[in-house]
Design an enzyme around this catalytic site. Structure first.
Site, mmCIF file in Angstrom:
data_model
loop_
_atom_site.group_PDB
_atom_site.id
_atom_site.type_symbol
_atom_site.label_atom_id
_atom_site.label_comp_id
_atom_site.label_asym_id
_atom_site.label_seq_id
_atom_site.Cartn_x
_atom_site.Cartn_y
_atom_site.Cartn_z
ATOM 1 N N ASP A 1 39.573 27.389 58.241
ATOM 2 C CA ASP A 1 39.547 27.115 59.686
ATOM 3 C C ASP A 1 40.176 25.771 60.037
ATOM 4 O O ASP A 1 39.797 25.144 61.020
ATOM 5 C CB ASP A 1 38.102 27.140 60.244
ATOM 6 C CG ASP A 1 37.374 28.403 59.867
ATOM 7 O OD1 ASP A 1 37.993 29.467 59.979
ATOM 8 O OD2 ASP A 1 36.205 28.323 59.463
ATOM 9 N N LYS B 1 45.399 26.227 60.325
ATOM 10 C CA LYS B 1 46.648 26.566 59.613
ATOM 11 C C LYS B 1 47.517 27.486 60.442
ATOM 12 O O LYS B 1 48.732 27.373 60.443
ATOM 13 C CB LYS B 1 46.360 27.343 58.312
ATOM 14 C CG LYS B 1 45.617 26.639 57.266
ATOM 15 C CD LYS B 1 45.341 27.570 56.098
ATOM 16 C CE LYS B 1 44.395 28.707 56.404
ATOM 17 N NZ LYS B 1 43.031 28.356 56.730
ATOM 18 N N HIS C 1 43.082 33.677 62.337
ATOM 19 C CA HIS C 1 43.979 32.647 62.868
ATOM 20 C C HIS C 1 44.154 32.928 64.350
ATOM 21 O O HIS C 1 44.368 34.073 64.731
ATOM 22 C CB HIS C 1 45.403 32.765 62.289
ATOM 23 C CG HIS C 1 45.513 32.482 60.849
ATOM 24 N ND1 HIS C 1 46.700 32.601 60.173
ATOM 25 C CD2 HIS C 1 44.612 32.068 59.950
ATOM 26 C CE1 HIS C 1 46.511 32.282 58.906
ATOM 27 N NE2 HIS C 1 45.252 31.965 58.753
ATOM 28 N N GLN D 1 41.816 31.255 54.534
ATOM 29 C CA GLN D 1 40.638 30.488 54.102
ATOM 30 C C GLN D 1 41.038 29.048 53.727
ATOM 31 O O GLN D 1 41.987 28.526 54.296
ATOM 32 C CB GLN D 1 39.905 31.167 52.928
ATOM 33 C CG GLN D 1 39.148 32.433 53.327
ATOM 34 C CD GLN D 1 39.992 33.671 53.274
ATOM 35 O OE1 GLN D 1 40.770 33.868 52.349
ATOM 36 N NE2 GLN D 1 39.866 34.526 54.253
HETATM 37 P P1 IMP Z 1 33.741 36.451 52.332
HETATM 38 O O1 IMP Z 1 35.130 35.976 52.182
HETATM 39 O O2 IMP Z 1 33.524 37.336 53.527
HETATM 40 O O3 IMP Z 1 33.193 37.053 51.073
HETATM 41 O O4 IMP Z 1 32.826 35.167 52.615
HETATM 42 C C1 IMP Z 1 32.585 34.187 51.611
HETATM 43 C C2 IMP Z 1 32.527 32.808 52.212
HETATM 44 O O5 IMP Z 1 33.819 32.433 52.668
HETATM 45 C C3 IMP Z 1 31.592 32.661 53.413
HETATM 46 O O6 IMP Z 1 31.006 31.372 53.404
HETATM 47 C C4 IMP Z 1 32.543 32.805 54.583
HETATM 48 O O7 IMP Z 1 32.017 32.200 55.754
HETATM 49 C C5 IMP Z 1 33.748 32.073 54.042
HETATM 50 N N1 IMP Z 1 35.006 32.505 54.679
HETATM 51 C C6 IMP Z 1 35.671 33.646 54.481
HETATM 52 N N2 IMP Z 1 36.794 33.683 55.209
HETATM 53 C C7 IMP Z 1 36.839 32.528 55.877
HETATM 54 C C8 IMP Z 1 37.804 31.945 56.774
HETATM 55 O O8 IMP Z 1 38.842 32.514 57.104
HETATM 56 N N3 IMP Z 1 37.492 30.715 57.243
HETATM 57 C C9 IMP Z 1 36.366 30.042 56.862
HETATM 58 N N4 IMP Z 1 35.459 30.537 56.038
HETATM 59 C C10 IMP Z 1 35.705 31.767 55.541
#
Ligand code: IMP
Length: 427
Positions: free
Chosen positions: A13, A16, A41, A223
């Site tokens: 976040d 990007k 995004h 991410q």
């Molecule tokens: P998952 O990717 O849904 O398995 O989530 C795993 C961790 O990554 C969690 O803490 C989510 O909040 C975080 N996460 C996944 N995608 C993003 C993103 O695009 N931005 C910020 N955090 C993310």
């Protein structure tokens, strides 16, 4: 080498999407290589807002190739929704290519993601429940279904039925929940495959050819580094490699093909989900940053945890990505503060340390050591040149460069393309 990687150098976040969109204007090919539609995004062009999850950001330009590389986990339902929304907004999506090797997210992945989060109780990771982890689990376990397989109906049917039988056992017997009808999933996914057929190809060839022809290739991270499955704050991470090395695997390119590596870094820090966060602010300042920065998730709408800029963390993410530049995002959000703090060390058991600990218990015990700088009151959202920034904003940028040892080449002072200060040409 005209190829540029942009990764998030914090917990995701970082904004990007805006810089990717900006640089995509100069690129020939834009490549996503990890994660899935857990990413979010937001790009604003001429007051129109576009939300991307799986789609490479170059899609807003008609003349770019947009690649979803082999390292992505692919939710057809989410992707097709995104296509429909973009097309309804008048965006041409015919230049999108999806690698035949991407692993497909099925409804049982999403269900297991949610069930497992509930089962973790207090220890939950805070996933987006998009099925990302369970899909990567199948990939690593070597039972996953790849997108190319959906094009051979008979083969797909046999693979899917066998997978659903296994997953139903897990869902029904272990989680004591309701399983899935394989025929229903098959019919739905065959419908998706019909629509997706025209996008599916071997994207490693496209990316390689572009690189060999010295075309401008932009590798778009999703991410952030601290969510990397290996190098992030495990287990509070995602299941892929949102680091510069992740592009080699996730797009099928050699490391010698990567040129500039830009880390998008917020002028402060945010995090969603659980886990230690040394500079987190639980006070009014944290609330103010959240409100001014509109720190609510694009994918889940969750309020983000907010805190001061953490130099120790960015020094670490800079090292493991080999950053050649920082793109400093959301600097405008810090206008109006009398004092701005920046973390320049951690106090741990009476010692000052400058490395980011791998052990989360240790990280949870680290107390930030702050350097306090004078803030600035001016609105900086229409400033176009670095020289015109308030002196104290320049001092803050300099302090970040000195501590992290990475030049800040891009500064973002607002959400629009035009609100971008480029100190040094990137491509
Ligand atoms: P998952 O990717 O849904 O398995 O989530 C795993 C961790 O990554 C969690 O803490 C989510 O909040 C975080 N996460 C996944 N995608 C993003 C993103 O695009 N931005 C910020 N955090 C993310």
């Amino acid at each position: 080498m005209p190829s540029v990687v942009i990764i998030g150098a914090q917990w995701g976040d970082e904004g990007k999407g805006k810089i990717i969109d900006y640089l995509a204007g100069e690129a020939d090919v834009v490549v996503r290589a990890q994660g899935g539609n857990n990413a979010g995004h937001t790009v604003i062009v001429e007051d129109k807002k576009y939300a991307f999850h799986l789609m490479p950001s170059g899609v807003l330009y008609n003349d770019k190739k947009n690649v979803i590389g082999n390292g992505v986990v692919f939710d057809p339902e989410g992707f097709l929704k995104e296509i429909d929304i973009l097309e309804a907004q008048g965006v041409d999506t015919s230049n999108v290519m999806i690698d035949e090797r991407v692993h497909v997210i099925f409804p049982y992945h999403k269900k297991i993601d949610a069930l497992e989060e509930d089962a973790r109780g207090e220890d939950k990771i805070g996933t987006t429940k998009k099925g990302i982890g369970p899909c990567y689990m199948d990939k690593i376990e070597r039972s996953g279904i790849r997108l190319g397989e959906l094009l051979d109906r008979e083969h797909f049917k046999s693979r899917l039925f066998s997978q659903v039988a296994r997953k139903n056992k897990l869902i029904e017997k272990y989680y004591e929940s309701q399983g899935f009808d394989p025929q229903e999933i098959f019919d739905t996914y065959c419908g998706y495959a019909d629509r997706l057929k025209k996008y599916i190809t071997d994207t490693t060839v496209i990316v390689h050819e572009a690189l060999v022809e010295e075309k401008k290739v932009l590798f778009e991270g999703a991410q952030g580094t601290l969510l990397d499955i290996d190098l992030g704050t495990y287990p509070y991470v995602t299941s892929s490699h949102p680091t510069s090395g992740g592009f080699c695997i996730g797009a099928g390119v050699g490391p010698n093909m990567i040129g500039e590596v830009i880390g998008a870094v917020k002028a402060y820090t945010t995090r969603v989900g659980s886990g230690p966060f040394p500079t987190e602010l639980h006070d009014e300042t944290g609330n103010l940053i959240r409100t001014k920065g509109n720190e609510f998730g694009t994918t889940t709408g969750r309020p983000r945890r907010c805190g001061w800029f953490d130099g120790v963390m960015v020094k670490y993410t800079s090292r493991i990505n080999g950053l050649t530049a920082i793109s400093l995002m959301l600097l405008d959000v810090l206008s109006g503060f009398d004092k701005i703090k920046m973390c320049v060390g951690y106090q741990y058991k009476g010692e000052i340390i400058h490395h980011f600990p791998a052990d989360l218990n240790k990280l949870a015990e680290c107390k930030p050591v702050y350097k306090e700088l004078d803030g600035w009151q001016e609105d900086i959202t229409s400033i176009e040149r670095y020289e015109d920034l308030p002196e104290n904003a320049k001092k803050y940028i300099k302090a970040i460069e000195e501590y992290t040892q990475v030049p800040v080449k891009i500064i973002s002072v607002g959400p629009k393309r035009s609100q971008t200060i480029i100190r040094e040409a990137i491509f």
